[in-house]
Motif scaffolding. Structure first.
Motif, short mmCIF file in Angstrom:
data_model
loop_
_atom_site.label_atom_id
_atom_site.label_comp_id
_atom_site.label_asym_id
_atom_site.label_seq_id
_atom_site.Cartn_x
_atom_site.Cartn_y
_atom_site.Cartn_z
N TYR A 7 1.13 -1.43 -0.17
CA TYR A 7 -0.20 -0.16 -0.11
C TYR A 7 1.26 0.74 0.11
N LEU A 68 -1.61 -3.49 -7.97
CA LEU A 68 -3.43 -3.67 -7.52
C LEU A 68 -3.31 -5.13 -7.58
N MET A 71 -2.53 -6.16 -3.76
CA MET A 71 -3.39 -5.57 -2.80
C MET A 71 -4.73 -6.07 -2.85
N LEU A 73 -7.04 -5.09 -5.49
CA LEU A 73 -7.86 -4.06 -5.71
C LEU A 73 -7.59 -3.80 -7.38
N VAL A 76 -10.06 -1.48 -9.25
CA VAL A 76 -10.93 -0.37 -8.94
C VAL A 76 -10.44 1.01 -9.45
N LYS A 80 -11.96 5.59 -6.38
CA LYS A 80 -12.32 4.61 -5.48
C LYS A 80 -11.67 4.31 -4.53
N LEU A 81 -9.87 4.75 -5.43
CA LEU A 81 -9.05 3.96 -4.14
C LEU A 81 -9.05 4.32 -2.77
N GLU A 83 -11.09 5.01 -0.28
CA GLU A 83 -12.22 3.68 -0.35
C GLU A 83 -11.32 2.41 0.38
N ASN A 84 -10.55 2.08 -0.71
CA ASN A 84 -10.50 0.55 0.20
C ASN A 84 -9.20 0.94 0.08
N TYR A 85 -8.59 1.88 1.37
CA TYR A 85 -7.57 1.61 2.13
C TYR A 85 -7.28 0.91 3.16
N PHE A 90 -5.97 6.22 4.48
CA PHE A 90 -6.83 6.92 4.30
C PHE A 90 -6.50 8.14 3.45
N ARG A 94 -6.19 9.87 -0.38
CA ARG A 94 -7.15 10.86 -0.67
C ARG A 94 -6.05 11.95 -1.25
#
Length: 153
Positions: A7, A68, A71, A73, A76, A80-81, A83-85, A90, A94
């Protein structure tokens, strides 16, 4: 490598992408400026730089796909990335996504402006070509030689 490290690495990847997009925008703006003044040598040089960026982005895309996948993801969208962290990443995710999106918007705008300028320049060049010039006027009222017919057969 731990999942949390992936991440972190992906956020670093996005920072690199944002920097690359910023550099691409600067090259595109310079190309647009050169095209407006008819500096074809500079335009050609900057187009070569764009080709290098294109190859760089291809390599980055392969790296992105792999990260990805690690992870979980894939598919995704960037929007929207975050939101999935994990919660602790986060805010950073963002902000990083916003930076990438802003850099892309600037690059896309510069690219569109350069495309329009290049199209206009190409149309101007086409109009200057001899085959696109109006035929010279003939004051004698005679048709052009290719339109005369010899009836002496």
């Amino acid at each position: 490598m731990s999942l949390s490290q992936v991440y972190e690495d992906y956020l670093q990847y996005l920072e690199e992408l944002a920097d690359t997009l910023e550099q691409m925008a600067e090259v595109t703006k310079a190309k647009n400026k050169a095209a407006r003044v008819g500096d074809l040598v500079t335009v050609e040089s900057l187009m070569k730089k764009e080709q290098v960026f294109s190859m760089t982005l291809r390599g980055m895309d392969i790296k992105r796909e792999k990260m990805l996948s690690e992870m979980g993801l894939q598919g995704v969208p960037l929007s929207k990335l975050a939101e999935n962290y994990p919660a602790e990443l986060f805010d950073r995710a963002r902000k990083t996504v916003e930076r990438v999106q802003n850099r892309y918007t600037v690059f896309h705008s510069a690219s569109e402006a350069a495309r329009v300028t290049m199209e206009i320049a190409l149309h101007d060049i086409e109009r200057m070509l001899p085959e696109n010039q109006p035929a010279p006027r003939r004051d004698k009222g005679e048709p052009p030689p290719r339109m005369k017919t010899d009836f002496r057969a």
